[in-house]
Design a protein around this motif. Structure first.
Motif, PDB file in Angstrom:
ATOM      1  N   ALA A  82       0.833  -1.208   0.000  1.00  0.00           N
ATOM      2  CA  ALA A  82       0.000   0.000   0.000  1.00  0.00           C
ATOM      3  C   ALA A  82       0.870   1.261   0.000  1.00  0.00           C
ATOM      4  CB  ALA A  82      -0.926  -0.015   1.213  1.00  0.00           C
ATOM      5  N   LEU A  83       1.911   1.247   0.804  1.00  0.00           N
ATOM      6  CA  LEU A  83       2.767   2.447   0.893  1.00  0.00           C
ATOM      7  C   LEU A  83       3.469   2.716  -0.438  1.00  0.00           C
ATOM      8  CD1 LEU A  83       4.295   1.975   4.472  1.00  0.00           C
ATOM      9  CD2 LEU A  83       2.437   3.507   3.785  1.00  0.00           C
ATOM     10  N   LYS A  84       3.876   1.637  -1.079  1.00  0.00           N
ATOM     11  CA  LYS A  84       4.539   1.795  -2.376  1.00  0.00           C
ATOM     12  C   LYS A  84       3.563   2.419  -3.390  1.00  0.00           C
ATOM     13  CE  LYS A  84       7.375  -1.022  -5.457  1.00  0.00           C
ATOM     14  NZ  LYS A  84       7.777  -2.368  -5.792  1.00  0.00           N
ATOM     15  N   ASN A  85       2.328   1.952  -3.334  1.00  0.00           N
ATOM     16  CA  ASN A  85       1.310   2.510  -4.219  1.00  0.00           C
ATOM     17  C   ASN A  85       1.013   3.970  -3.866  1.00  0.00           C
ATOM     18  OD1 ASN A  85      -1.880   2.980  -4.669  1.00  0.00           O
ATOM     19  ND2 ASN A  85      -1.013   1.734  -6.313  1.00  0.00           N
ATOM     20  N   ALA A  86       0.921   4.239  -2.559  1.00  0.00           N
ATOM     21  CA  ALA A  86       0.606   5.605  -2.118  1.00  0.00           C
ATOM     22  C   ALA A  86       1.732   6.558  -2.503  1.00  0.00           C
ATOM     23  CB  ALA A  86       0.383   5.622  -0.608  1.00  0.00           C
ATOM     24  N   ASP A  87       2.963   6.081  -2.423  1.00  0.00           N
ATOM     25  CA  ASP A  87       4.085   6.951  -2.822  1.00  0.00           C
ATOM     26  C   ASP A  87       3.970   7.309  -4.300  1.00  0.00           C
ATOM     27  OD1 ASP A  87       5.054   6.980  -0.281  1.00  0.00           O
ATOM     28  OD2 ASP A  87       6.503   5.353  -0.595  1.00  0.00           O
ATOM     29  N   LEU A  88       3.567   6.313  -5.100  1.00  0.00           N
ATOM     30  CA  LEU A  88       3.372   6.601  -6.525  1.00  0.00           C
ATOM     31  C   LEU A  88       2.249   7.634  -6.699  1.00  0.00           C
ATOM     32  CD1 LEU A  88       3.850   5.804  -9.594  1.00  0.00           C
ATOM     33  CD2 LEU A  88       1.884   4.283  -9.299  1.00  0.00           C
ATOM     34  N   VAL A  89       1.140   7.405  -6.023  1.00  0.00           N
ATOM     35  CA  VAL A  89      -0.009   8.316  -6.145  1.00  0.00           C
ATOM     36  C   VAL A  89       0.414   9.737  -5.755  1.00  0.00           C
ATOM     37  CG1 VAL A  89      -2.259   8.869  -5.102  1.00  0.00           C
ATOM     38  CG2 VAL A  89      -1.788   6.544  -5.913  1.00  0.00           C
ATOM     39  N   CYS A  90       1.163   9.846  -4.671  1.00  0.00           N
ATOM     40  CA  CYS A  90       1.584  11.185  -4.223  1.00  0.00           C
ATOM     41  C   CYS A  90       2.569  11.817  -5.204  1.00  0.00           C
ATOM     42  CB  CYS A  90       2.212  11.119  -2.831  1.00  0.00           C
ATOM     43  SG  CYS A  90       1.042  10.637  -1.562  1.00  0.00           S
ATOM     44  N   SER A  91       3.331  10.978  -5.904  1.00  0.00           N
ATOM     45  CA  SER A  91       4.293  11.550  -6.852  1.00  0.00           C
ATOM     46  C   SER A  91       3.614  11.961  -8.160  1.00  0.00           C
ATOM     47  CB  SER A  91       5.426  10.545  -7.135  1.00  0.00           C
ATOM     48  OG  SER A  91       4.931   9.507  -7.961  1.00  0.00           O
ATOM     49  N   VAL A  92       2.464  11.363  -8.434  1.00  0.00           N
ATOM     50  CA  VAL A  92       1.782  11.642  -9.706  1.00  0.00           C
ATOM     51  C   VAL A  92       0.815  12.822  -9.585  1.00  0.00           C
ATOM     52  CG1 VAL A  92       0.063  10.700 -11.320  1.00  0.00           C
ATOM     53  CG2 VAL A  92       1.981   9.278 -10.580  1.00  0.00           C
ATOM     54  N   PHE A  93       0.107  12.897  -8.453  1.00  0.00           N
ATOM     55  CA  PHE A  93      -0.945  13.906  -8.307  1.00  0.00           C
ATOM     56  C   PHE A  93      -0.529  15.004  -7.336  1.00  0.00           C
ATOM     57  CE2 PHE A  93      -3.114   9.918  -9.349  1.00  0.00           C
ATOM     58  CZ  PHE A  93      -3.860  10.316 -10.451  1.00  0.00           C
ATOM     59  N   GLY A  94      -0.933  16.195  -7.645  1.00  0.00           N
ATOM     60  CA  GLY A  94      -0.671  17.294  -6.720  1.00  0.00           C
ATOM     61  C   GLY A  94      -0.436  18.584  -7.479  1.00  0.00           C
ATOM     62  N   PRO A  95      -0.241  19.673  -6.757  1.00  0.00           N
ATOM     63  CA  PRO A  95      -0.004  20.954  -7.416  1.00  0.00           C
ATOM     64  C   PRO A  95       1.209  20.836  -8.338  1.00  0.00           C
ATOM     65  CG  PRO A  95      -0.239  21.212  -5.037  1.00  0.00           C
ATOM     66  CD  PRO A  95      -0.185  19.750  -5.302  1.00  0.00           C
ATOM     67  N   GLY A  96       1.064  21.315  -9.552  1.00  0.00           N
ATOM     68  CA  GLY A  96       2.154  21.236 -10.520  1.00  0.00           C
ATOM     69  C   GLY A  96       2.309  19.858 -11.127  1.00  0.00           C
ATOM     70  N   LYS A  97       1.487  18.930 -10.702  1.00  0.00           N
ATOM     71  CA  LYS A  97       1.536  17.571 -11.266  1.00  0.00           C
ATOM     72  C   LYS A  97       0.178  17.296 -11.913  1.00  0.00           C
ATOM     73  CE  LYS A  97       3.378  16.327  -7.101  1.00  0.00           C
ATOM     74  NZ  LYS A  97       3.713  15.409  -6.030  1.00  0.00           N
ATOM     75  N   LEU A  98      -0.211  16.036 -11.940  1.00  0.00           N
ATOM     76  CA  LEU A  98      -1.502  15.708 -12.550  1.00  0.00           C
ATOM     77  C   LEU A  98      -2.643  16.181 -11.646  1.00  0.00           C
ATOM     78  CD1 LEU A  98      -2.063  14.213 -15.190  1.00  0.00           C
ATOM     79  CD2 LEU A  98      -2.208  12.093 -13.869  1.00  0.00           C
ATOM     80  N   HIS A  99      -3.661  16.760 -12.277  1.00  0.00           N
ATOM     81  CA  HIS A  99      -4.822  17.229 -11.509  1.00  0.00           C
ATOM     82  C   HIS A  99      -5.980  16.270 -11.721  1.00  0.00           C
ATOM     83  CE1 HIS A  99      -3.555  21.377 -10.457  1.00  0.00           C
ATOM     84  NE2 HIS A  99      -2.632  21.039 -11.345  1.00  0.00           N
ATOM     85  N   VAL A 100      -6.614  15.882 -10.658  1.00  0.00           N
ATOM     86  CA  VAL A 100      -7.842  15.090 -10.821  1.00  0.00           C
ATOM     87  C   VAL A 100      -8.656  15.136  -9.537  1.00  0.00           C
ATOM     88  CG1 VAL A 100      -7.162  12.790  -9.995  1.00  0.00           C
ATOM     89  CG2 VAL A 100      -8.732  12.968 -11.895  1.00  0.00           C
TER      90      VAL A 100
END
Ligand code: FUB
Ligand code: ZN
Length: 678
Positions: free
Chosen positions: A185-203
């Protein structure tokens, strides 16, 4: 088995990262409350012995497990129907983990380990975990889009799957101390946090739950990115490109996904009810953890909207079949009520968080209403037959095609059974809560618990026969004399309040009031936010006795609910009752409950695993044999708790009874596309 308590990891997060803000009230972990009762404990045992194994078996036989095996080898073709089918495995693991804490079970634990190994192998090297794409990335599921996340806003459910993974991982870690699923789960969450956010992917996630899951991971790890990303996902709502402010069509204006306006501006529960419930739960989490007032304001308003305009009398929400969503204010039809079981579960999560934020008993009143009525109606007494929708009325003529007159063992979209599997074993966690030297008693369930108050152990034993009887006994034993407040919830229904709003009320007030004694003497107490506050220097073996009046009450709805005009519902204690064909000569839709009707109570140990039934001599409509005349005859009618209906086959069921012939709907044909009942 190693058990790790939430409070320990919370403490770690606070110490490591200096995080101060949180819910002012803290829950008491479900593992600390040992149930000994005859109502919940048997249900939780059936969940362990029947529901969870049956769910795992269905995950195997339908191909859900195979999807993970194929993703591991990147061969084959996604072999189930929906892109969120992975979550049935996650939810069942979550339920099984909770359950393992209550009933250690080596076989189940080992089986979960094998599943976790398969899940781990299906995870891509960068943490992405979503079998509908990984099996064959060039030919993903039709809802998934050719690129990762590109359909997240619509229906790919990539972040929904992630959210359920996180919830399962946290439960598994707490229950077993193992980090196997947590690391995935943490590995997945780290990916999610690296993909989405300000200046990154918006959704704005297409189906909320990732937000709640991220908050749980934050609580375990203290890693700020998890909290920030959860908050970010909430703040992303309201920027939907296709937004059409003029459209009332939830599909066109984004409201189906709660994406029509920013969350902080939302005041009305809208759109898909399960999505909404998970969003509001996450907003409560973020309000607590950031202290941001705009989130408090929003969920307070939305909560008031639900409870005063959008909730069925048995606690169900999400009235409208098309879109599985909330209707307009007061749009609460009975013949087509949708009331998804998952929506009731989401609302338990939400109301509990509202209580932790505000410390008001009204949230637990609503939680109790859902828990004892419109939620557990979703699972049959056998533990392996389920309702996806929870009907308010089944008539022998026709019923809407979305309504289920009988239970099923599984569904193509089987979100509800696996959600029940995870909710039930967590019930002991809703019994108590604490704030400094205040101990809140929220649910009345026979149990033993030991809490820590002012650094001292305090044991509380509950003895009662709830929900059948309003006599409650609490034996309070601090290790040595200790002063603290025992705050006992006095349910709204015991104070002439059917729901904490004017949506429903009791047809007449009763005189009897709750009474409280301590060691046999009438106690002095204040009522604060709906709790009787008993402040004293508690000594070992102090006995508190509470008597909640449990008269049978008639409930009437505000006239704004057109479908309930001229009708009454029946409630006793927390339970809403219904009449079912099996007790009433094959019919129920022909029963009148006139204003002067009164009911006798009778406990029947042999019926429906033991229930108190209500009996009354009532006028029942009879249609003449030639079909041209009607008359009434007085018959003894039996009503059963709503949660227990449809355990004896399909047939008529009614919650709202007409009070006069003029309001009876003898053969409604209002809905097309119905199905004929036998
Ligand atoms: O979309 C995932 C789940 O399927 C929803 O929560 C349920 O309402 C069902 O549509
Ligand atoms: Zn569901």
């Amino acid at each position: 088995m190693k058990k790790i308590f939430v409070s320990i990891s919370l403490l770690a997060a606070t110490v490591l990262y200096g995080q101060k803000k949180d819910y002012p009230i803290q829950g008491v972990n479900f593992t600390q409350v040992k149930l000994t009762d005859n109502f919940w404990l048997p249900k939780i045992k059936v969940n362990h012995q029947v529901t969870i194994p049956a769910s795992f078996e269905r995950c195997e036989s339908t191909g859900r497990v195979k999807n993970f095996e194929m993703a591991a080898t990147k061969t084959g073709k996604f072999c189930t129907i929906f892109p969120f089918d992975d979550t049935d495995i996650y939810k069942t693991i979550e339920g099984a983990s909770f359950s393992l804490s209550l009933f250690p079970d080596k076989k189940m634990e080992t089986y979960i380990d094998t599943l976790i190994t398969k899940i781990g192998k299906a995870q891509e090297p960068d943490g992405y975990l979503y079998t509908p794409r990984t099996i064959d990335p060039k030919n993903p599921h039709a809802w998934s889009g050719l690129k990762r996340w590109e359909k997240e806003r619509d229906n790919s459910h990539e972040l929904y799957n992630a959210g359920h993974l996180y919830e399962a991982a946290v439960a598994h870690y707490y229950a077993t101390g193992k980090k196997t699923l947590l690391n995935i789960a943490l590995k997945n969450a780290d990916l999610v946090c690296s993909v989405f956010g300000p200046g990154k992917l918006h959704v704005a996630p297409g189906h909320e739950i990732v937000e709640m899951g991220l908050v749980k991971l934050y609580r375990i790890t203290g890693k700020p990115a998890y909290l920030q990303t959860a908050q970010y996902f909430i703040e992303e709502r309201g920027h939907y490109k296709g937004y059409d402010a003029k459209s009332k069509d939830v599909w066109k204006n984004g409201a189906y996904w709660q994406d029509h306006i920013p969350v902080a501006q939302q005041t009305e529960a809208i759109g898909h009810a399960v999505r909404a419930g998970y969003l509001y739960s996450a907003v409560a989490d973020i309000a607590a953890l950031t202290g941001d007032q705009k989130y408090y304001n929003a969920i307070d308003k939305i909560w008031n909207n639900v409870v005063s305009k959008k909730m069925y009398v048995q606690g169900g929400t999400g009235a409208i079949p098309s879109g599985e969503r909330y209707g307009d204010n007061y749009e609460l039809p009975n013949t087509t009520a949708y009331n998804e079981t998952c929506a009731a579960i989401a609302n338990v999560y939400w109301n509990y968080r509202m209580f932790l934020l505000h410390g008001d008993s009204k949230y637990m009143d609503v939680l109790e209403k859902m828990l004892y009525n419109g939620l557990i109606s979703g699972v049959g007494l056998d533990g392996k037959s389920f309702f996806y929708t929870n009907a308010m009325e089944i008539k022998n003529s026709f019923t809407h095609s979305a309504m289920e007159p009988s239970r099923s063992g599984w569904f193509d979209c089987s979100c509800c059974p696996t959600n029940v599997a995870r909710l039930l074993p967590s019930v002991p966690g809703y019994v108590y809560a604490q704030k400094e030297n205040n101990v809140f008693v929220n649910l009345f369930i026979n149990s033993n618990t030991t809490l820590t108050v002012r650094n001292k152990p305090v044991s509380i034993i509950q003895e009662n026969n709830y929900p059948w009887d309003g006599a409650l006994k609490f034996t309070v034993s601090p290790k040595s004399t200790e002063t603290f407040n025992l705050q006992i919830r006095i349910p709204g229904w015991a104070k002439n309040e059917a729901i904490p709003s004017n949506l429903y009320s009791f047809a007449s007030a009763v005189e009897s009031k709750p009474t409280i004694k301590v060691n046999g003497t009438a106690a002095e107490y204040n009522i604060e936010k709906g709790y009787a506050v008993l402040n004293r220097a508690w000594k070992t073996g102090d006995v508190v006795e509470v008597m909640l009046p449990m008269e049978v009450r008639k409930v009437v709805a505000l006239d704004s609910i057109k479908n309930d005009i001229g009708k009454v519902a029946i409630q006793r204690g927390p339970l809403v009752y219904c009449a079912e064909w099996a007790d009433n000569d094959g019919r129920a839709a022909n029963i009148l409950v006139p204003a002067n009707a009164s009911f006798e109570t009778e406990y029947n140990a042999g019926l429906l695993n033991g229930v108190t039934v209500l009996k009354s001599k009532l006028p029942v409509i009879k249609i003449g044999e030639n079909g041209t005349s009607i008359s009434t005859e007085n018959k003894t009618v039996t009503a059963i708790p709503y949660y227990a209906w449809a355990n004896r086959g399909a047939g008529e069921m009614v919650v709202w009874f007409p009070t006069q012939i003029k309001t009876i709907d003898i053969f409604p044909r209002e809905v097309s596309g119905g199905i004929q009942l036998k």
